[in-house]
Scaffold this motif. Structure first.
Motif: not given
Length: 275
Positions: A92, A43, A66-67, A110-111
């Motif tokens: 993405n 992420r 992946a995002h 979150s990353f």
């Protein structure tokens, strides 16, 4: 001190239609991503994504699992980025309008990776880095790029010419413009410096055709706005002529810029209380 959010947003909205014409921006962003080496499934946050150069490079490097989330405050830049993502068929990458230094709607930890290609020039450095530290998982990586102090040469020349009009412009690259300063800012924000790389980037003559626009719609926007229209016109003519003379007499000097890529690791969550 960075310009106001409103000034930066307006300036980049104006620059959006021609920003992609500066080929060095693409190479600059791609090199940052190469050094960060994103892995499959990550992420990734691309802070101050602009027209999406680093986001596109990261999405390609990390693959479809992946995002990538790109954030920017300029609608114009984001519109151009969306056009690029659509034309490339990228599914993405998401893009949102937001202040890259303040992202309260994004969850802590979150990353895996935060990228910022050249964007810290327009952000409060310490605030931004601490926010990205919050957003990273323990062991996550931040990677940013900056010009070395005194570069690009065309920007230095612009500031020298501005002094003829009573403007004392400071070098916006100064706060991060030395490897030691990059390391210190990383430490102060709670990162462990991992790698600081100094290299050069080469402009083309076509890139420098946008130099006036970049300076007057960038960090020095407010100062230039204080001049009269006549002064601005004269300043532009003088600057353009002086830059052309430099290109003709010492092209390598005019077109070569020293840059810095800095990477830092986020420590364990318990170190947050020390920030």
């Amino acid at each position: 001190m960075p310009a106001s959010r409103e000034t930066i947003e307006s300036a980049f909205n104006q620059r959006a239609t021609t920003y992609d014409n500066n080929s060095w921006h693409i190479r600059y962003a791609e090199r940052l991503v190469e050094l960060a080496a994103p892995a499959a499934g990550m992420r990734i946050l691309d802070a101050a994504t602009g027209t999406g150069f680093a986001a596109i490079a990261a999405a390609r490097a990390a693959g479809p699992t992946a995002h990538v989330l790109g954030v920017d405050i300029s609608d114009g830049m984001l519109s151009r980025a969306r056009q690029s993502m659509t034309s490339l068929g990228m599914t993405n990458v998401d893009l949102i309008k937001a202040d890259a230094a303040s992202l309260p709607n994004l969850d802590t930890g979150s990353f895996d990776l935060v990228l910022c290609s050249a964007g810290l020039l327009y952000l409060p450095i310490r605030t931004a880095l601490r926010e990205w530290r919050r957003l990273l998982k323990p062991g996550g990586l931040v990677a940013f790029s900056t010009m070395r102090e005194g570069f690009p040469v065309a920007a230095r020349l612009f500031r020298e010419q501005a002094s003829h009009y009573g403007l004392a412009l400071t070098d916006p690259a100064t706060p991060l413009g030395m490897p030691s300063r990059c390391r210190q800012e990383l430490r102060d924000a709670g990162f462990i410096p991992a790698q600081v790389v100094t290299e050069t980037v080469r402009f083309s003559r076509a890139d420098l055709e946008y130099a006036w626009q970049a300076h007057t719609q960038g960090p020095h926007h407010d100062a230039i706005a204080a001049l009269s229209p006549t002064q601005v016109a004269t300043f532009r003519a003088e600057y353009t002529s002086t830059l052309a003379d430099l290109l003709n007499t010492n092209e390598d000097h005019a077109l070569t810029s020293e840059v810095i890529y800095a990477l830092g690791r986020a420590g364990r969550q318990e170190t947050d209380t020390q920030l």
